[in-house]
Design an enzyme around this catalytic site. Structure first.
Site: not given
Ligand code: SAH
Length: 369
Positions: A103, A349
């Site tokens: 995505e 995500c």
């Molecule tokens: N793996 C990396 C980048 C991808 S996620 C990381 O962990 O930073 C990008 C951001 O979205 C991260 O801060 C992650 O913790 C957050 N994220 C993932 N799922 C989420 C959700 N359901 N609600 C809010 N933020 C979320």
């Protein structure tokens, strides 16, 4: 060209992916096939403008046909897109050449278009609140595929009449960028190629769940990207409840790596903090967090949790966000809350990909609306 398609109808991986090559590498690849150096430069420029071989009109037709058989110019195609009625945010489902999909999210800000890109198909970090990780990591994306995500978004912008192309990139889609380190570094270097898209690395943010050794390695690369760290907790006990990586690296080690990053690059670090009901969102926890971050050149981005159906974690009410934010600020920590964008289009995500795979509806067609 049908002989180049695999049984799923996607072009196979047996063709060379030119998108991930530097101009020098592309010229060398061409030279092996008898192409003069200026052709390498032409092909490189076309690729970075988003063109596929048939559109490379200053190449002889026969050369274009041979190239189409032997190589891939655009490894990422938009399979599906959704435009938010709330704010114009566009969510893409990108098809890769092996039939996998990832995505991307395109957001318009006052400073330009920002694209959120994926770095892996899925993710193996296992954060409890994240939809991208539910099925683990299927594979890493190549540098050319990451660049291909931007090129596809630029083609979309051009076709929809926008005058600008993507100016900002965040590595915050599916995947853990530092778990795909070599390809990510190669991708970042491609952005600076003289005849490429020349996107300033100062406009690139890389988000990690906190892979400490790789954060330190990144600090040494002389690539001035903004480092974002998903913290989501004021201490290790709470962090371990939602982030398995916290069992590997203590929060203090993560913060030390951040201090090192600031020292080496002179750039402040951004902490991402998703507020989860009953887990990490009380004023006491805001004070504890402030205490841990004091003296570190940083900014805290509060993220309202996007509820993921498969997980039993809830977001917080607006007044809880406000109280947490005000407590941090009162403690002298720079903090803001992230604007929610694309809430009506499965902006978070991994959600659109999961929904599409579940419904078995990945079409060649665009726009389901
Ligand atoms: N793996 C990396 C980048 C991808 S996620 C990381 O962990 O930073 C990008 C951001 O979205 C991260 O801060 C992650 O913790 C957050 N994220 C993932 N799922 C989420 C959700 N359901 N609600 C809010 N933020 C979320």
């Amino acid at each position: 060209m049908s002989e180049a398609l695999n049984e799923n109808g996607f072009p196979g991986k047996d063709r060379a992916e030119l998108t991930g090559m530097t101009e020098t590498e592309l010229a060398a690849w061409g030279k092996e096939r008898g192409l003069p150096a200026f052709r390498g430069k032409q092909i490189f420029q076309w690729i970075h403008r988003g063109a596929d071989f048939p559109e490379m009109t200053n190449l002889p037709r026969e050369m274009r046909e041979t190239l189409s058989r032997e190589a891939v110019a655009q490894p990422v195609q938009i399979a599906l897109r959704r435009v938010s009625r709330l704010d114009g945010t566009v969510k893409f489902l990108y098809a890769l050449t092996d039939g996998n999909c990832v995505e991307g999210v395109l957001m318009k800000y006052h400073y330009g278009f920002s694209l959120c890109i994926s770095t892996q198909v899925g993710c193996r970090m296992g954060c409890k609140f994240c939809a991208s990780t539910l099925d683990g990591c299927l594979r890493d994306l190549s540098a050319g595929e990451m660049l291909g995500e931007i090129l596809a978004a630029n083609r979309y912008l051009k076709e929809s009449g926008a005058e600008e192309s993507v100016s900002h990139v965040v590595l915050m889609g599916s995947g853990e960028p530092l778990d795909n380190y070599e390809n990510v570094i190669r991708f970042l270097r491609l952005l600076r190629e003289e005849n490429g898209i020349r996107l300033s690395l100062r406009n690139v943010s890389l988000s990690t769940c906190g892979l400490v050794p790789k954060m330190r390695q990144l600090a040494e690369e002389d690539l001035p990207v903004t480092l974002c760290v998903s913290l989501h907790a004021p201490n290790d006990g709470i962090r371990k409840r939602t982030m398995p990586i916290a069992n590997r690296y203590a929060m203090e080690e993560v913060l030390d790596a951040c201090r090192y990053y600031v020292k080496k690059t002179g750039r402040r670090v951004i902490f991402e903090y998703a507020l989860v009901d009953g887990v990490n969102s009380s004023p006491d926890q805001a004070r504890e967090l402030a205490g841990r971050l004091r003296g570190l050149q940083c900014h805290v981005n509060l993220i309202p949790l996007n509820t993921v159906k498969e997980r039993n974690l809830k977001g917080v009410r607006e007044d809880t966000v406000r109280r947490f934010l005000e407590t941090l600020q009162a403690e002298g920590i720079s903090a803001t809350r992230r604007r929610e964008m694309g809430d009506d289009i499965e902006g978070a995500c991994g959600q659109l990909r999961r929904k599409t795979l579940r419904e078995g509806s990945l079409p060649g067609a665009e726009n389901p609306e």
